[in-house]
Write an enzyme that holds these catalytic residues in place. Structure first.
Site, PDB file in Angstrom:
ATOM      1  N   ARG A  72       6.848   8.549   3.131  1.00  0.00           N
ATOM      2  CA  ARG A  72       5.843   9.245   3.431  1.00  0.00           C
ATOM      3  C   ARG A  72       5.243   8.739   4.959  1.00  0.00           C
ATOM      4  O   ARG A  72       4.407   9.324   5.517  1.00  0.00           O
ATOM      5  CB  ARG A  72       4.556   8.722   2.524  1.00  0.00           C
ATOM      6  CG  ARG A  72       4.957   9.507   0.944  1.00  0.00           C
ATOM      7  CD  ARG A  72       4.181   9.044  -0.354  1.00  0.00           C
ATOM      8  NE  ARG A  72       4.604   7.489  -0.547  1.00  0.00           N
ATOM      9  CZ  ARG A  72       5.595   7.288  -1.216  1.00  0.00           C
ATOM     10  NH1 ARG A  72       6.439   8.288  -1.679  1.00  0.00           N
ATOM     11  NH2 ARG A  72       5.710   6.048  -1.551  1.00  0.00           N
ATOM     12  N   GLU A 109       7.473  -5.645  -4.834  1.00  0.00           N
ATOM     13  CA  GLU A 109       6.876  -6.012  -6.031  1.00  0.00           C
ATOM     14  C   GLU A 109       7.611  -5.816  -7.176  1.00  0.00           C
ATOM     15  O   GLU A 109       7.424  -6.089  -8.382  1.00  0.00           O
ATOM     16  CB  GLU A 109       5.474  -5.429  -6.258  1.00  0.00           C
ATOM     17  CG  GLU A 109       5.384  -3.888  -6.434  1.00  0.00           C
ATOM     18  CD  GLU A 109       5.222  -3.277  -5.023  1.00  0.00           C
ATOM     19  OE1 GLU A 109       4.739  -2.172  -4.892  1.00  0.00           O
ATOM     20  OE2 GLU A 109       5.729  -3.767  -4.000  1.00  0.00           O
TER      21      GLU A 109
END
Length: 185
Positions: A72, A109
């Site tokens: 993105r 994460e």
């Protein structure tokens, strides 16, 4: 550190409102326990996307090159570069660029990954580079991007994201660079 003091606050507020109103949140994606900020609806709305690009370009003053992070960040980087009249560099996931490449492995994460930039086809030495991505979570991807660019001789002038997830403390990994996030949650 932020450079909001030299940018029209109304410009940043318009972008933040567009992002807040149009972001779609997806629980347990891409893995269980992760809440994904889907900015696709923001990017698909012309006025919202334009507000985001204008706000991010405003905090990229002095940049000679925009580095957009896969994937993105490519959309954002292209728009910002066009707005500034400078070039754009796609920071890619591993295996997407022809050799030679510069590679950096980092933690996410929800796992680990590698990113790459061209190894010798784009001169970075002394260039002022603005780094952009969609979301700042743990900061691994952006820290790796900054590391790659600086190892190539670039001067990273600022880092910016659309959305920052404050609970994951990614900002700390980028403390030596001005960091702007349009929305902090």
């Amino acid at each position: 550190m932020s450079i909001h003091g030299i940018v029209d606050p109304a410009l940043l507020e318009r972008a933040a409102t567009a992002v807040t109103e149009r972001t779609r949140w997806v629980d347990d994606f891409p893995t269980p326990g992760v809440r994904f900020a889907d900015l696709t609806p923001v990017f698909a709305d012309g006025p919202a996307f334009g507000a985001v690009i204008a706000a991010l370009a405003a905090v990229a003053e002095g940049a000679e090159l925009v580095a957009g992070v896969d994937a993105r960040g490519f959309l954002l980087g292209g728009g910002i570069a066009r707005e500034l009249g400078v070039g754009v560099l796609a920071v890619r996931k591993a295996g997407k660029l022809p050799p030679p490449v510069r590679t950096c492995e980092y933690s996410l994460e929800y796992g680990s990954a590698s990113i790459e930039i061209p190894g010798d086809s784009i001169a970075l030495e002394g260039r002022r580079v603005f780094v952009v991505d969609d979301v700042l979570a743990t900061g691994g991807t952006l820290a790796a991007t900054v590391q790659l660019l600086e190892e190539g001789g670039a001067d990273v002038v600022a880092v910016s994201v659309v959305t920052e997830i404050e609970a994951l403390a990614g900002r700390a990994r980028l403390a030596k660079h001005p960091l702007t996030s349009l929305v902090r949650i």
